[in-house]
Design an enzyme around this catalytic site. Structure first.
Site, mmCIF file in Angstrom:
data_model
loop_
_atom_site.group_PDB
_atom_site.id
_atom_site.type_symbol
_atom_site.label_atom_id
_atom_site.label_comp_id
_atom_site.label_asym_id
_atom_site.label_seq_id
_atom_site.Cartn_x
_atom_site.Cartn_y
_atom_site.Cartn_z
ATOM 1 N N GLY A 46 0.834 -1.184 0.000
ATOM 2 C CA GLY A 46 0.000 0.000 0.000
ATOM 3 C C GLY A 46 0.870 1.234 0.000
ATOM 4 N N MET A 48 1.721 3.063 2.340
ATOM 5 C CA MET A 48 2.570 3.207 3.520
ATOM 6 C C MET A 48 3.320 1.944 3.882
ATOM 7 S SD MET A 48 0.235 5.440 6.166
ATOM 8 C CE MET A 48 1.553 5.412 7.371
ATOM 9 N N ALA A 49 2.860 0.787 3.444
ATOM 10 C CA ALA A 49 3.425 -0.444 3.992
ATOM 11 C C ALA A 49 3.346 -1.600 3.005
ATOM 12 C CB ALA A 49 2.703 -0.809 5.286
ATOM 13 N N LYS A 65 2.370 -6.332 8.741
ATOM 14 C CA LYS A 65 2.288 -5.098 7.950
ATOM 15 C C LYS A 65 3.466 -4.226 8.342
ATOM 16 C CE LYS A 65 -1.004 -1.469 6.618
ATOM 17 N NZ LYS A 65 -2.386 -0.983 6.794
ATOM 18 N N ASP A 161 -11.443 6.446 4.603
ATOM 19 C CA ASP A 161 -10.889 5.916 3.358
ATOM 20 C C ASP A 161 -11.602 4.615 2.959
ATOM 21 O OD1 ASP A 161 -9.279 5.936 1.110
ATOM 22 O OD2 ASP A 161 -7.615 4.890 2.077
#
Length: 430
Positions: A46, A48-49, A65, A161
């Site tokens: 994603g 961020m991760a 994650k 989101d």
């Protein structure tokens, strides 16, 4: 999205082309974090991760994650990453993914240990079906998402989101809501900088107008409900509500363009379902559903109305009022006729008249039937007739009694000074 190591090996996701962290992400496969978690397979990535399937040294399976290495030195993003676990656990709903632990690896990588899911993302499911889902299946999924939001909003948590990528469908059909990473608390609405610094907040195609404008003091539970409506639209149409040639153009559309009526975009929707979706996607917050529970219950009711066939009109249904009126008139006439008959019979019956005064108007006949009747003396005026009373209402007509052939007058009083005179029919007295 793959759910275990074997599937991940056969369907490993492709990482962004040219992404600087790709080689590092792949290099971690097969390593062990902190002597506990063995990284078995790469499940996805994603903004961020990166997510791995992992096995604990005690044999328990989980998802790891891990924050992208280039973001670990940005305190605001680090705080946001860690807070995802705290907020997801605070929801206390089986539809929110549990976060079991968070830690830092030997080389400084920040990670969270999460529930390992066996299934696929809603976005992947949609694409595997040709881009759209059947209405009933889509509504079932949206109903489950709303159930999670009821619990989250009750805790003051706004997801911010929601989209098909952040909804996961387990193999048994259960629904999970993912990525509370940018979720916010209502009490932080006046100071949202901790979640804004250095990162784009949300996805334009699923952003309510107030979120696209960055009016974070207005972003709340109703903002999530708009995103639920936008998600349903994508599931049914295969398209996003706001389609632009660039991210900025999509944002501009989200800021300024109200959504057309749902049935204009989705003609197959029933009127009830179209109105329900229109209210979720209203441009102004005041026109939207007030909360997730209301939207959920009203959606179920609209769905029930849409699935219930309209009752067929009965034959001659339009003639019913006229037939009913005619029947009532006939009944009224019958009642009136019965009342008149009862009244006439009552008046023909002399039993209700007091016989004593009336007898004073007649005289007793003599023993000789042929003898003339005597007339009362003029000096003795006859008493007035008794007033006939108003007959009371009768339920049944009374049988008339036969009238007497000849009325009788009382005999002259004994000792009267005026003798009775014989009556001459020719007007003369003898």
């Amino acid at each position: 999205m793959a759910a275990n190591a074997d599937e991940a090996a056969r369907a490993e996701p492709s990482l962004p082309s040219g992404w600087a962290g790709e080689s590092r992400a792949r290099a971690r496969l097969g390593t062990t974090l902190n002597g506990k978690w063995h990284l078995d397979a790469l499940l996805g990535y994603g903004g961020m991760a990166v997510v791995y399937a992992a096995t604990h040294r005690n044999g328990k399976r989980a998802a790891i994650k891990m924050l992208h290495g280039e973001l670990r030195d940005r305190p605001a993003l680090l705080t946001r990453f860690r807070r995802e676990g705290y907020l997801a656990n605070r929801v206390r709903h089986p539809g929110a993914v549990s976060v079991l632990d968070d830690d830092v690896s030997e080389d400084g990588a920040v990670y969270m240990v999460m529930e390992l899911l066996d299934g696929t993302s809603l976005e992947d499911l949609r694409l595997s079906r040709g881009g759209v889902l059947p209405l009933d299946e889509a509504l079932d999924i949206v109903d489950a998402v709303l159930d999670v939001l009821v619990a989250a909003h009750a805790q003051g948590i706004v997801h911010r989101d929601l989209k098909p990528d952040n909804v996961f469908i387990l193999r048994d059909g259960q629904v999970r809501v993912l990525d509370f990473g940018i979720a916010g608390l209502r009490e932080e609405a006046q100071a949202p900088k901790v979640t804004l610094t250095g990162a784009f907040m949300g996805t334009p195609g699923y952003m309510a107008p107030e979120q696209a404008r960055g009016l974070w003091d207005l972003v709340d539970a109703q903002t999530d409900l708009w995103a639920v409506g936008a998600t349903l639209f994508t599931l049914l149409s295969g398209e996003c509500l706001h389609k632009g040639r660039s991210l900025n153009e999509e944002l501009l559309l989200a800021m300024t363009q109200p959504v057309p009526d749902a049935r204009t975009l989705l003609p197959s929707l029933s009127g009830a379902m179209g109105q329900w979706l229109d209210r979720a996607l209203a441009f102004e917050k005041d026109a939207r559903w007030p909360d997730a529970r209301t939207m959920q219950l009203e959606g179920r009711a609209a769905r029930q109305r849409a699935s219930s066939p309209a009752p067929a009109p009965e034959p001659n249904a339009r003639r019913r009022p006229a037939a009913l009126a005619a029947a009532l008139l006939a009944l009224a006439a019958l009642v009136a006729a019965a009342a008149l008959v009862a009244l006439a019979a009552f008046r023909r019956d002399p039993s209700h008249i007091d016989p004593a005064p009336a007898a004073a108007m007649h005289q007793e006949p003599t023993e000789d039937a042929g003898a003339p009747l005597a007339q009362a003396a003029p000096s003795s005026p006859a008493p007035p007739l008794a007033t006939e009373p108003v007959p009371p209402p009768l339920s049944l007509p009374m049988k008339p009694k036969p009238r007497a052939a000849a009325a009788k007058l009382p005999a002259p009083a004994v000792g009267s000074s005026t003798p009775a005179l014989p009556f001459d029919p020719l007007g003369s007295r003898k």
